[in-house]
Design an enzyme around this catalytic site. Structure first.
Site, PDB file in Angstrom:
ATOM      1  N   TRP A 155       0.698  -0.873   0.354  1.00  0.00           N
ATOM      2  CA  TRP A 155       0.095   0.190  -0.263  1.00  0.00           C
ATOM      3  C   TRP A 155       0.672   1.359   0.015  1.00  0.00           C
ATOM      4  O   TRP A 155       0.133   2.278  -0.306  1.00  0.00           O
ATOM      5  CB  TRP A 155      -1.017  -0.215   0.845  1.00  0.00           C
ATOM      6  N   ASN A 156       2.171   1.075   0.296  1.00  0.00           N
ATOM      7  CA  ASN A 156       2.895   2.388   0.452  1.00  0.00           C
ATOM      8  C   ASN A 156       2.944   3.113  -0.971  1.00  0.00           C
ATOM      9  O   ASN A 156       3.656   4.205  -0.390  1.00  0.00           O
ATOM     10  CB  ASN A 156       4.266   2.254   1.236  1.00  0.00           C
ATOM     11  N   LYS A 179      -2.383  -8.537  -7.808  1.00  0.00           N
ATOM     12  CA  LYS A 179      -2.972  -8.049  -6.901  1.00  0.00           C
ATOM     13  C   LYS A 179      -2.759  -6.439  -6.082  1.00  0.00           C
ATOM     14  O   LYS A 179      -1.161  -6.637  -5.486  1.00  0.00           O
ATOM     15  CB  LYS A 179      -2.759  -9.194  -5.691  1.00  0.00           C
ATOM     16  N   ALA A 181      -2.670  -4.153  -2.571  1.00  0.00           N
ATOM     17  CA  ALA A 181      -3.031  -4.115  -1.394  1.00  0.00           C
ATOM     18  C   ALA A 181      -4.542  -3.729  -0.790  1.00  0.00           C
ATOM     19  O   ALA A 181      -4.886  -2.884  -1.652  1.00  0.00           O
ATOM     20  CB  ALA A 181      -1.348  -3.292  -0.756  1.00  0.00           C
ATOM     21  N   SER A 234       6.447  -7.047   2.590  1.00  0.00           N
ATOM     22  CA  SER A 234       7.282  -7.230   3.955  1.00  0.00           C
ATOM     23  C   SER A 234       7.991  -8.660   4.080  1.00  0.00           C
ATOM     24  O   SER A 234       7.907  -9.347   2.792  1.00  0.00           O
ATOM     25  CB  SER A 234       5.743  -7.712   5.490  1.00  0.00           C
ATOM     26  N   GLU A 255      10.818  -8.141  -3.644  1.00  0.00           N
ATOM     27  CA  GLU A 255      11.469  -6.260  -2.808  1.00  0.00           C
ATOM     28  C   GLU A 255      10.273  -6.401  -1.548  1.00  0.00           C
ATOM     29  O   GLU A 255       9.574  -5.859  -1.470  1.00  0.00           O
ATOM     30  CB  GLU A 255      11.040  -4.975  -3.693  1.00  0.00           C
ATOM     31  N   CYS A 289      10.329   1.702   2.021  1.00  0.00           N
ATOM     32  CA  CYS A 289      10.937   0.814   2.555  1.00  0.00           C
ATOM     33  C   CYS A 289      12.242   2.015   3.081  1.00  0.00           C
ATOM     34  O   CYS A 289      13.526   0.700   2.942  1.00  0.00           O
ATOM     35  CB  CYS A 289      11.131  -0.553   1.746  1.00  0.00           C
ATOM     36  N   GLU A 464      14.869  -3.948  -9.721  1.00  0.00           N
ATOM     37  CA  GLU A 464      13.696  -3.466 -10.391  1.00  0.00           C
ATOM     38  C   GLU A 464      14.405  -2.027 -10.882  1.00  0.00           C
ATOM     39  O   GLU A 464      15.024  -1.478 -10.176  1.00  0.00           O
ATOM     40  CB  GLU A 464      12.284  -2.882  -9.503  1.00  0.00           C
TER      41      GLU A 464
HETATM   42  P1  NAP Z   1       2.527  -6.661   2.829  1.00  0.00           P
HETATM   43  O1  NAP Z   1       1.774  -6.977   4.336  1.00  0.00           O
HETATM   44  O2  NAP Z   1       3.854  -8.137   2.703  1.00  0.00           O
HETATM   45  O3  NAP Z   1       1.385  -7.107   2.068  1.00  0.00           O
HETATM   46  C1  NAP Z   1       2.348  -6.851   0.715  1.00  0.00           C
HETATM   47  C2  NAP Z   1       1.194  -7.075  -0.646  1.00  0.00           C
HETATM   48  O4  NAP Z   1       1.415  -8.802   0.194  1.00  0.00           O
HETATM   49  C3  NAP Z   1      -0.195  -6.953   0.554  1.00  0.00           C
HETATM   50  O5  NAP Z   1      -1.396  -6.614  -1.290  1.00  0.00           O
HETATM   51  C4  NAP Z   1      -1.075  -8.251   0.180  1.00  0.00           C
HETATM   52  O6  NAP Z   1      -2.297  -8.058   0.228  1.00  0.00           O
HETATM   53  C5  NAP Z   1       0.475  -8.791   0.094  1.00  0.00           C
HETATM   54  N1  NAP Z   1      -0.078 -10.454   0.567  1.00  0.00           N
HETATM   55  C6  NAP Z   1      -0.212 -10.506   2.322  1.00  0.00           C
HETATM   56  N2  NAP Z   1      -0.058 -11.831   2.240  1.00  0.00           N
HETATM   57  C7  NAP Z   1       0.000 -12.657   0.519  1.00  0.00           C
HETATM   58  C8  NAP Z   1       0.360 -13.689   1.103  1.00  0.00           C
HETATM   59  N3  NAP Z   1      -0.080 -14.579   1.998  1.00  0.00           N
HETATM   60  N4  NAP Z   1      -0.071 -14.957  -0.602  1.00  0.00           N
HETATM   61  C9  NAP Z   1      -0.109 -13.324  -1.206  1.00  0.00           C
HETATM   62  N5  NAP Z   1       0.244 -12.498  -0.549  1.00  0.00           N
HETATM   63  C10 NAP Z   1      -0.398 -11.868   0.412  1.00  0.00           C
HETATM   64  O7  NAP Z   1       3.289  -5.687   3.344  1.00  0.00           O
HETATM   65  P2  NAP Z   1       2.901  -3.860   3.298  1.00  0.00           P
HETATM   66  O8  NAP Z   1       2.201  -3.495   5.144  1.00  0.00           O
HETATM   67  O9  NAP Z   1       1.883  -3.324   2.297  1.00  0.00           O
HETATM   68  O10 NAP Z   1       4.215  -3.256   2.950  1.00  0.00           O
HETATM   69  C11 NAP Z   1       5.359  -2.827   3.763  1.00  0.00           C
HETATM   70  C12 NAP Z   1       5.831  -3.583   3.705  1.00  0.00           C
HETATM   71  O11 NAP Z   1       6.688  -3.406   2.233  1.00  0.00           O
HETATM   72  C13 NAP Z   1       7.058  -2.837   4.743  1.00  0.00           C
HETATM   73  O12 NAP Z   1       8.086  -4.417   4.985  1.00  0.00           O
HETATM   74  C14 NAP Z   1       8.240  -2.446   3.464  1.00  0.00           C
HETATM   75  O13 NAP Z   1       9.023  -2.182   3.839  1.00  0.00           O
HETATM   76  C15 NAP Z   1       7.929  -3.075   2.757  1.00  0.00           C
HETATM   77  N6  NAP Z   1       8.858  -1.797   1.353  1.00  0.00           N
HETATM   78  C16 NAP Z   1       9.278  -3.041   0.066  1.00  0.00           C
HETATM   79  C17 NAP Z   1       9.950  -2.195  -1.219  1.00  0.00           C
HETATM   80  C18 NAP Z   1      10.975  -2.414  -1.941  1.00  0.00           C
HETATM   81  O14 NAP Z   1      11.800  -1.892  -2.905  1.00  0.00           O
HETATM   82  N7  NAP Z   1      11.587  -3.296  -0.946  1.00  0.00           N
HETATM   83  C19 NAP Z   1       8.996  -1.223  -1.404  1.00  0.00           C
HETATM   84  C20 NAP Z   1       7.715  -0.863  -0.309  1.00  0.00           C
HETATM   85  C21 NAP Z   1       7.359  -1.558   0.508  1.00  0.00           C
HETATM   86  P3  NAP Z   1      -3.138  -7.791   1.811  1.00  0.00           P
HETATM   87  O15 NAP Z   1      -3.502  -6.242   1.588  1.00  0.00           O
HETATM   88  O16 NAP Z   1      -4.483  -8.099   1.050  1.00  0.00           O
HETATM   89  O17 NAP Z   1      -3.374  -8.108   3.071  1.00  0.00           O
END
Ligand code: NAP
Length: 483
Positions: A155-156, A179, A181, A234, A255, A289, A464
């Site tokens: 979502w960020n 898909k 968030a 995450s 990522e 992130c 990316e």
């Molecule tokens: P998240 O809870 O891991 O969710 C990310 C996405 O994955 C959402 O669309 C979520 O759906 C989905 N998801 C959750 N469980 C899943 C499963 N079992 N199977 C498939 N999809 C699943 O992360 P977030 O809270 O949205 O984002 C924050 C995190 O992203 C932070 O840790 C941040 O550092 C990281 N991030 C990393 C980067 C990078 O470039 N490395 C960039 C941006 C963010 P729902 O929303 O429906 O739960």
């Protein structure tokens, strides 16, 4: 409820058509600045997700691939329609995410940049014949599309993160099942509305699904028709995807989370370092992130630097981003707010000092968390160990270069890092010593479409952006010709 010409359809998109979901269930989308429900979107059941995968499969062309010029046109058209609609897409993004309007619209420009970059460099994916002729053969390398790709975004950055993936997937000729968030599906619907109206992308090449992550994740991990997943989110969920795709040995682009060190040496330009830290740390409400998460300041300049931060932080305005002149919006949800508060309480209980911001007991006002600076942080504190994902600046002291490289690396993560120093040789040594995919020297800037970005260690797999990102969705196939 939100109204927009880009949100006339509030449904998934499968095989080139807006799709009523098979069971008719929905879930609510909130504006974090007001706490109000602004939309209801479909909670799509398994059969819809399977239909999206089937649509993707039917759009995959292996024996008669989409020509490069055709794929380039898709990318250019998405770029152009995003640019033309930056204000409205940004407004939708602002309302569901909470980041300030100008920042949200800037994210749309950033997203357009990925489609632009891929359109300009897509020729790199053309086949080439190597100059040598080993084994009396002519060797040609082709870049084949991996196949239907599952694209899962956080979502960020509701438009930025999908732009990174979708631009490279379309450049490669890969159909996708996307898909978003659950907190921010509306920006994605707006993107699909623009692609539907303003591009000639074939039916089934781009498919949108929404709903329970467990249901969608299960189909994408288990379907043999989805050979690749590209996920941003995450590390916890990334690990689950590695396990759930191991059986089929899928290609993964991950990522994941970060815990960025921001290092300020005593010879640094302290005003520039403070300005860069503010711009880096408070972007997206501190929920990126690449946000600095541990600020290491040389002991000789720590007090002065803390004062510079406090002056800047005390000038910042917090409020509903849609109202114009706001520096910082709300956090995304209550869990996000509670985590930042817990990190602040923990740091103060363990001896850190509040330099700017409010005591935890004084916090009030929905999901708005004031910009906060604490001094005297150490590795026993939660804000040092975990990604805070909020507007808390935790400062720690250091004395030597060796000590700060070791401290910077004292995390399982390896995404972004920053070093501020006037000494070029020292900057090179520190960057080389830090096991992070991104290391800014005298800048707090994050990724750009033109350069590769991604994590080392538990921050992910793959890149990316840049040419490296352009090649994420292809597989090299080598064809030696004998006669
Ligand atoms: P998240 O809870 O891991 O969710 C990310 C996405 O994955 C959402 O669309 C979520 O759906 C989905 N998801 C959750 N469980 C899943 C499963 N079992 N199977 C498939 N999809 C699943 O992360 P977030 O809270 O949205 O984002 C924050 C995190 O992203 C932070 O840790 C941040 O550092 C990281 N991030 C990393 C980067 C990078 O470039 N490395 C960039 C941006 C963010 P729902 O929303 O429906 O739960």
């Amino acid at each position: 409820m939100i109204k927009s010409p880009l949100l006339e359809k509030m449904t998934g998109y499968i095989g080139g058509r807006w799709t009523d979901n098979a069971e008719g269930n929905t879930f609510d989308v909130y504006n974090p600045a007001t706490g109000k429900v602004i939309a209801q979107v479909p909670l799509m059941p398994e059969q819809d997700i399977l239909a999206a995968v089937a649509a993707g499969k039917s759009a995959l062309k292996l024996t008669s691939p989409y020509p490069i010029e055709t794929r380039r046109k898709w990318l250019e058209d998405i770029r152009d329609t995003l640019k033309a609609n930056r204000e409205e897409v940004g407004r939708i993004l602002c309302m569901e995410h909470g980041k300030p309007l100008q920042e949200a619209q800037g994210e749309v420009d950033y997203a357009a940049g990925f489609f632009d970059y891929c359109s300009k460099h897509i020729q790199a994916l053309d086949a080439h014949t190597i100059p040598e002729k080993p084994k009396d053969c002519t060797w040609t390398v082709h870049y084949r599309p991996v196949g239907v790709a599952g694209l899962i975004t956080p979502w960020n950055f509701p438009i930025g993160m999908i732009a990174k993936k979708l631009s490279a997937a379309l450049a490669a000729g890969c159909p996708s099942v996307i898909k978003p968030a659950s907190e921010t599906p509306l920006t994605m619907i707006a993107l699909f509305s623009l692609m539907d109206k303003h591009t000639d992308i074939p039916d089934g090449m781009v498919n949108l699904v929404m709903g329970k992550a467990s249901v969608i994740g299960k189909v994408l991990c288990q379907s043999p028709d989805v050979p690749m997943l590209s996920f941003t989110g995450s590390t916890e969920v990334g690990r689950k995807l590695i396990i759930d795709t191991a059986e089929q040995v899928k290609k993964l682009a991950l990522e994941l989370g970060g815990n960025a060190p921001f290092i300020v040496f005593d010879d640094a330009d302290l005003d520039a370092a403070a300005d860069n830290l503010i711009a880096n740390k408070f972007r997206g409400g501190g929920q990126t992130c690449v946000c600095a998460n541990r600020i290491f300041v040389h002991e000789k300049v720590a007090d002065v630097f803390g004062q510079k931060l406090a002056e800047r932080v005390n000038r910042m305005t917090v409020g509903d981003g849609i109202n114009g002149d706001v520096d910082l919006g709300p956090l995304i949800n209550q869990a996000g707010f509670d985590k930042v508060k817990r990190h602040l309480e923990d740091a103060l209980e363990k001896g850190a000092k509040l330099v700017a911001g409010k005591e935890p007991g004084e916090l009030s006002g929905g999901l708005f968390f004031p910009p906060t600076v604490v001094h005297g942080v150490n590795r026993d504190m939660l804000c040092y160990q975990e990604e805070t994902f909020g507007p808390l600046v935790p400062m720690a002291l250091f004395r030597t270069e060796e000590e700060v490289i070791e401290a910077g690396n004292d995390t399982e993560f390896g995404l972004a890092s920053y070093v501020f120093t006037a000494d070029a040789e020292r900057a090179q040594r520190v960057a080389a010593g830090l096991r992070f995919g991104h290391c800014g020297w005298n800048t707090g800037t994050g990724p750009t479409p033109e350069a590769p970005f991604g994590g080392m260690k538990a921050s992910g797999i793959g890149r990316e952006g840049g040419l490296e990102g352009l090649f994420e969705f292809v597989e090299a196939q080598t064809v030696p010709r004998g006669f």
